[in-house]
Enzyme design. Structure first.
Site, PDB file in Angstrom:
ATOM      1  N   GLY A 325       0.850  -1.191   0.000  1.00 16.45           N
ATOM      2  CA  GLY A 325       0.000   0.000   0.000  1.00 16.45           C
ATOM      3  C   GLY A 325       0.880   1.234   0.000  1.00 16.45           C
ATOM      4  N   ARG A 326       1.609   1.401   1.096  1.00 12.58           N
ATOM      5  CA  ARG A 326       2.454   2.580   1.272  1.00 12.58           C
ATOM      6  C   ARG A 326       3.455   2.774   0.117  1.00 12.58           C
ATOM      7  NH1 ARG A 326       3.942   4.387   6.394  1.00 12.58           N
ATOM      8  NH2 ARG A 326       3.408   2.306   7.171  1.00 12.58           N
ATOM      9  N   ARG A 367       0.217  10.927  11.393  1.00 13.54           N
ATOM     10  CA  ARG A 367       1.315   9.968  11.533  1.00 13.54           C
ATOM     11  C   ARG A 367       2.447  10.480  12.420  1.00 13.54           C
ATOM     12  NH1 ARG A 367       4.150   8.129   8.249  1.00 13.54           N
ATOM     13  NH2 ARG A 367       4.095   5.983   8.972  1.00 13.54           N
ATOM     14  N   TYR A 371       2.907   7.995  15.412  1.00 12.34           N
ATOM     15  CA  TYR A 371       4.047   7.069  15.313  1.00 12.34           C
ATOM     16  C   TYR A 371       5.400   7.760  15.477  1.00 12.34           C
ATOM     17  CZ  TYR A 371       0.335   4.790  12.551  1.00 12.34           C
ATOM     18  OH  TYR A 371      -0.850   4.288  12.091  1.00 12.34           O
ATOM     19  N   CYS A 398      -5.714  22.369  18.362  1.00 12.25           N
ATOM     20  CA  CYS A 398      -5.507  22.848  19.723  1.00 12.25           C
ATOM     21  C   CYS A 398      -4.764  21.844  20.575  1.00 12.25           C
ATOM     22  CB  CYS A 398      -6.852  23.203  20.333  1.00 12.25           C
ATOM     23  SG  CYS A 398      -7.478  24.670  19.560  1.00 12.25           S
ATOM     24  N   TYR A 428      -1.729   6.717   4.064  1.00 11.26           N
ATOM     25  CA  TYR A 428      -2.107   6.827   5.471  1.00 11.26           C
ATOM     26  C   TYR A 428      -2.176   8.263   5.983  1.00 11.26           C
ATOM     27  CZ  TYR A 428      -1.100   1.859   5.100  1.00 11.26           C
ATOM     28  OH  TYR A 428      -1.089   0.542   4.694  1.00 11.26           O
TER      29      TYR A 428
END
Ligand code: LLP
Length: 471
Positions: A325-326, A367, A371, A398, A428
């Site tokens: 995918g990535r 992300r 991560y 915020c 993603y």
């Protein structure tokens, strides 16, 4: 002037080891930008034959920009590399992992280019079908599928359903009986491979939710259960060891364990397992700190390992599916933002970090917060003669964890109104976007040969309030 009086290089000590002070703060590091991206002497970023200001004039900011040629080129590179490398074995097929990024328009490209797809929800399934992907080119995943999802997948006749738990065997059998069909399935196994990636995206070590564990006997129990019944046709085993993996030894170990497991099951149960799913997970370069292998090199190594391990295990080489995918979507995408507030913050020791706020943030790229992902950025609308200044690109949400790019050298004169581009946001980012702070999600615009196509439009205030029954 936003740099500390000791000069922009004063910030060096606070930069991560991989981040070098650029010789030219305007230059693109070509390896992390889409194929068609380049900058002219004017410092303006161009992608798909359009300049960043031209794209922004059409769709505004923030916006996800997808280099169509790059995306399709990567998908085809994977498809061809795996077809070629496994041609002398039992063949291999590439299923694009829709979770990375999908829309009906993207599914159309995949259908035109004859790619197969992996989906993990009814929403992803519906999207790819509307794009013209044939059901028999779809693998259906999911660790908690509903009866309705299983029934839809079975009624449509998807190619394979990947069973993720013992309970799902009973569930799928019941749903198949009600439809009076005999769907083909794979059994997802967790095989104790600790791939070197972030804990939240490593998926085949023992202490996590996916698949049936080989170590605790669930996988063997699952095979026994499947062998006892007639409804579900077990076509093979599947494993997916995680995502953003560069460690080729982890894939090699996974292949070894899967070959041995296949041999053991065929031997013990007299079953024939002609298919092997090896998942996705191939890492991409988000920064110069990453050095991914090309699809041909990945495919070549995997084919060689599979041949060797199957021979050692005494089993016929199965047909292989992989699910990148990535590695297909990620590098094809760039996010364009407009810079707003620029704030130098002086810390202990007189070190100054420049906080550059953009008009998006953790709602379009979670992300970094989730991560600790590393990204890069460049000013996309002009050339700067200012020195490099260690900066942090932050959003408009915020909370202080609302960081898009934790560390990057930007020109010290970066200012409100500049367009800022962040590469490798194709995977993603849109698919994990949220409406936090009631902010609409950005559009996805594809660009090719000077033409822009809006694949998904910007979310409006009406969209945001559409579910609010008191609005
Ligand atoms: N196959 C299965 C069964 C998967 O679970 C996944 C990803 C893939 C294929 C595709 O993996 P890829 O080639 O894209 O690495 N949100 C995280 C990534 C989660 C991946 C989940 N499963 C991130 O942003 O890094």
């Amino acid at each position: 002037m936003s740099t500390h009086e000791a000069g922009s290089l004063h910030a060096q000590g606070r930069a991560p080891a991989w981040l070098e002070v650029p010789q030219d703060v305007n230059a693109l590091l070509q390896q992390i930008w889409p194929d068609t991206a380049h900058k002219g002497d004017d410092g303006v970023l161009r992608v798909g034959g359009l300049s960043a200001p031209e794209i922004v004039a059409q769709v505004g900011t923030p916006a996800f920009v997808l280099d169509e040629a790059d995306f399709r080129g990567r998908a085809q590179a994977f498809a061809h590399a795996f077809a070629d490398a496994f041609a002398h074995l039992a063949g291999a097929r590439v299923h694009y992992a829709a979770k990375a990024l999908i829309s009906v328009g993207i599914a159309r490209w995949l259908a035109e280019d004859d790619l197969a797809v992996d989906v993990c929800s009814d929403g992803e399934l519906d999207t790819v079908l509307r794009g013209g992907i044939a059901p028999n080119r779809v693998t259906f995943h999911g660790s908690n599928k509903s009866d309705a999802e299983l029934a839809q997948a079975m009624a449509l006749g998807v190619d394979l359903i990947v069973i993720d738990s013992l309970a799902e065997i009973d569930q799928a059998e019941r749903v198949a009986a009600a439809l009076d069909c005999q769907p083909e399935v794979m059994l997802r196994c967790s095989i104790g491979v600790e791939a070197h990636t972030h804990e939240y995206i490593a998926t085949s070590h023992e202490d996590q939710k996916f698949g049936l564990s080989v170590a605790d006997g669930s996988a063997a129990q699952g095979v026994r259960r499947l062998a006892e019944q007639q409804r579900l046709q077990l076509r093979g085993l599947h494993t997916h060891i995680g995502s953003q993996i560069f460690d080729t030894e982890a894939f090699q170990l996974a292949i070894r364990r899967m070959a041995r497991l296949t041999a053991q099951i065929e031997h013990e149960h007299g079953l024939n397992l002609p298919e092997l799913g090896l998942g996705g997970g191939f890492g991409v370069a988000y920064t110069t700190g990453h050095d991914p292998l090309a699809p041909a090199a990945i495919a070549g190594r995997m084919a060689a390992h599979l041949e060797q391990e199957c021979q050692a295990a005494g089993v016929a080489v199965p047909h292989v599916t992989i699910e990148p995918g990535r590695a297909i979507a990620g590098p094809a995408g760039v996010t364009l933002y407009t810079v707003g507030t620029v704030k130098p913050v002086t810390l202990d020791g007189g070190f100054t970090r420049l906080y550059v706020s953009v008009d998006g943030g953790m709602s379009d790229n979670i992300r970094t917060a989730l991560y600790g992902a590393e990204y890069s950025a460049t000013v996309a609308s002009r050339y700067s003669t200012a020195p490099p200044q260690l900066s942090r690109v932050v959003g408009k949400h915020c909370e202080s964890g609302d960081i898009v790019v934790k560390d990057e050298y930007l020109p010290a004169d970066v200012a409100a109104g500049d367009i800022l581009a962040v590469p490798v946001t194709g995977a993603y980012c849109h698919s994990m976007a949220s409406n936090y702070n009631a902010i609409g999600r950005p559009p996805i615009a594809s660009v090719r040969d000077g033409l822009l196509t809006v694949l998904v439009r910007r979310e409006t205030m009406d969209d945001l309030l559409a579910r609010d029954l008191f609005a």
